[in-house]
Design an enzyme around this catalytic site. Structure first.
Site, PDB file in Angstrom:
ATOM      1  N   ASP A 207       0.834  -1.197   0.000  1.00 42.29           N
ATOM      2  CA  ASP A 207       0.000   0.000   0.000  1.00 42.29           C
ATOM      3  C   ASP A 207       0.875   1.256   0.000  1.00 42.29           C
ATOM      4  OD1 ASP A 207      -2.734   1.195   0.489  1.00 42.29           O
ATOM      5  OD2 ASP A 207      -1.646   2.019   2.206  1.00 42.29           O
ATOM      6  N   GLU A 277       1.714  -0.286  -4.890  1.00 40.66           N
ATOM      7  CA  GLU A 277       0.755   0.751  -5.305  1.00 40.66           C
ATOM      8  C   GLU A 277       1.531   2.038  -5.595  1.00 40.66           C
ATOM      9  OE1 GLU A 277      -2.961   3.498  -3.929  1.00 40.66           O
ATOM     10  OE2 GLU A 277      -1.478   2.836  -2.483  1.00 40.66           O
TER      11      GLU A 277
HETATM   12  C1  NOJ Z   1      -4.090   3.395  -0.772  1.00 41.55           C
HETATM   13  C2  NOJ Z   1      -5.261   2.478  -0.609  1.00 41.55           C
HETATM   14  O1  NOJ Z   1      -5.529   1.833  -1.826  1.00 41.55           O
HETATM   15  C3  NOJ Z   1      -6.390   3.330  -0.112  1.00 41.55           C
HETATM   16  O2  NOJ Z   1      -7.617   2.651  -0.134  1.00 41.55           O
HETATM   17  C4  NOJ Z   1      -6.044   3.798   1.271  1.00 41.55           C
HETATM   18  O3  NOJ Z   1      -7.063   4.649   1.749  1.00 41.55           O
HETATM   19  C5  NOJ Z   1      -4.717   4.548   1.284  1.00 41.55           C
HETATM   20  N1  NOJ Z   1      -3.692   3.884   0.522  1.00 41.55           N
HETATM   21  C6  NOJ Z   1      -4.207   4.690   2.679  1.00 41.55           C
HETATM   22  O4  NOJ Z   1      -3.793   3.441   3.170  1.00 41.55           O
END
Ligand code: NOJ
Length: 549
Positions: A207, A277
């Site tokens: 993440d 991500e």
């Molecule tokens: C990216 C995640 O995909 C999202 O859903 C989340 O709110 C933020 N990171 C914070 O963890």
């Protein structure tokens, strides 16, 4: 331009299709209105039938659920709303028996403010865990230490009146950022990785993968000279700065090399994967996260298709730019939707969503398929009293809410779409069209979106040209069409996509005769002359070109 595919030895995460399960919304087995692990277990047969290869589970850790599991209080347990570790173990075991890999969401940047580490950290300046988070003194006027902004609005710093310092939170104020420059934090977080890999997990989706290393001097970000040019999506106040110092410090690459070494020790038993991500849209910059020796992330996730205008020329330019930016032997990937983005069927309409599905499943690289996109689910309008998403709550009415794309999976025609029993309130509203748009109905409809997704997944699975073959875009096609060839050894497939609502004629006489394997309309197969290929409105075709050498 041609880009070489892989040899026959490609790994599961290169050949396979990843299916993202948002656990809260997939299947509720214990009748509390929220999806759970038993629910996912009960749908493994469906996922195997569908033809995907891996499931990525959005967070299932204990959490106060301010950000629905991205705010974690224990990295090595399961929130009771989803089940427990024993159920998780049987999910991994049964998924593996079904031939499915399991990818966990791993959240390195922050914890919940209820995590015991943070409770200790904020208890006093001398607590041994004080330095596990990013604390800083105010400026002389009492204002935050620097100008960094939270992604969801306002300063990224929150004042702690007890210990009279600010702590950093890149997202919600209840989600403090960990201090990865503290070796103890890194070791503890690497232990978390070991914990899940030891339990048989096949990979991690990391993440906010660029966030966790920041400028150690906490310098101010400079102003953004082009605040309206965010390549991802407009983020209002956040776009007023160039985010030079609050994320992506070059030291992050060293951490990723260490993480990769950790994974590699496990990959000797069975290959593991890291997906990061990565909201970087400068593709050479993005590609740096593969590592100069391909020794960092296996795949920084590529969100280009989420933000690109839905025009054939733009999509082709995007794919070509990705291919050009990839380091030699790096493996591409594409994402069409996820729990943070409006559904593809809402973004481009249900007709073009079929073309998009064909694109996703025939490009060179690993596709990530968001749950429900295979039946054409669209965003659900959320009445104000049912809003759950913290981003929407922080910045109401600007379109940032992510509840619409997280609505419960539509399994059948029964009340609550088979997601939960009829006498239970699902945590988010069910789409009003669920009686037509659901798995049970679409499985019996030979022309449905689900039948299309299923057919594409079957063809992909049995066709090396589509999984590991090379990619060559075709020149001289209409502006509304994106046409490319995937080839492996003597196997050659042409993919012709009409991204418009008007009929298009594609003239590629040099390709000779072909055999249409599938049309997005699911109503034609058989011989076709490439010199006079007609694509109807919103039509895409996969065409086998025989005997190419
Ligand atoms: C990216 C995640 O995909 C999202 O859903 C989340 O709110 C933020 N990171 C914070 O963890």
């Amino acid at each position: 331009m041609e880009h070489n595919g892989q040899d026959n030895q490609a790994l599961w995460w290169q050949q396979g299709v990843i299916y993202q399960v948002y656990p809260r919304s997939f299947k509720d087995a214990n009748a509390d209105g929220t999806g759970d692990l038993q629910g996912i277990l009960s749908k493994l047969d469906y996922l195997t039938w569908l033809g995907v290869d891996a499931i990525w589970l959005s967070p299932i850790y204990p959490s106060p659920m301010i950000d629905f599991g991205y705010d974690i209080t224990n990295f090595t347990d399961i929130d009771p709303v989803f089940g427990d570790l024993a159920t998780f173990d049987s999910l991994v075991e049964q998924a593996h028996q079904h031939g499915l890999k399991v990818i966990m969401d791993y959240v390195p940047n922050h914890t919940s403010d209820q995590h015991p580490w943070f409770l200790e950290s904020r208890s006093s300046r001398t607590n041994p865990r004080r330095n596990w988070y990013v604390w800083a003194d105010p400026r002389p006027d009492g204002s935050p230490p620097n100008n960094w902004l939270g992604s969801w609005g306002g300063s990224a710093w929150e004042w702690d009146p007890t210990t009279r310092q600010y702590y950093l939170h890149s997202y919600h104020k209840t989600m403090p950022d960990l201090n990865w420059r503290n070796p103890d934090v890194k070791e503890a977080m690497f232990d978390v990785v070991r914990f899940w890999l030891d339990r048989g997990v096949d990979g991690l989706r990391i993440d906010s993968a660029q966030r966790f290393m920041k400028d150690p001097q906490l310098r101010d970000n400079p102003p953004n000279p082009k605040p309206h040019m965010n390549a991802y999506k407009p983020l209002v106040e956040y776009d007023s700065q160039l985010h030079l110092y609050d994320k992506g410090h070059p030291d992050i690459h060293g951490v990723y090399r260490e993480l990769r070494q950790l994974l590699d020790t496990y990959s000797k038993q069975s290959p593991r994967v890291t997906l990061g991500e990565m909201h970087i849209y400068d593709w050479p910059q993005w590609a740096r996260y593969y590592g100069s020796q391909l020794d960092e992330l296996h795949m920084p996730l590529n969100f280009g298709l989420v933000s690109a205008p839905w025009k054939a020329i733009a999509v082709r330019q995007l794919v070509d730019a990705i291919e050009a930016a990839l380091p030699p032997k790096a493996w591409p990937n594409y994402v069409l939707g996820n729990h943070d983005e409006h559904r593809i069927a809402t973004r481009i309409g249900s007709k073009q969503a079929r073309v998009a599905m064909m694109l996703l499943l025939t490009l060179r690289g690993t596709p990530t398929l968001y749950y429900g996109d295979e039946i054409g689910m669209h965003d659900v309008e959320i009445p104000p009293e049912r809003i759950e998403d913290p981003w929407e709550k922080n910045l109401p009415g600007l379109g940032f809410g992510r509840d619409p794309e997280r609505s419960p999976m539509q399994w059948d025609e029964s009340p609550n779409a088979g997601f939960c029993p009829s006498n239970v309130d699902p945590w988010l509203p069910i789409a009003s069209d669920y009686k037509q748009t659901n798995v049970a109905v679409q499985r019996h409809d030979a022309h449905s979106m689900l039948s299309l997704a299923h057919a594409l997944l079957q063809i992909r699975r049995s066709t090396p040209a589509l999984t590991i073959g090379s990619y060559t875009p075709m020149e001289g096609v209409p502006d509304n069409c994106f046409v490319y060839v995937r080839q492996f050894e003597r196997q050659c497939h042409l993919i012709a996509l009409n991204l418009s609502g008007e009929e298009q004629q594609v003239h590629l006489p040099e390709m000779g005769s072909g055999n249409i394997l599938v049309s997005t309309h699911l109503d034609r197969r058989g011989p076709a002359e490439m010199g006079t290929l007609n694509l109807r409105s919103d039509e895409g075709c996969i065409i086998e070109i025989p005997g190419t050498s």
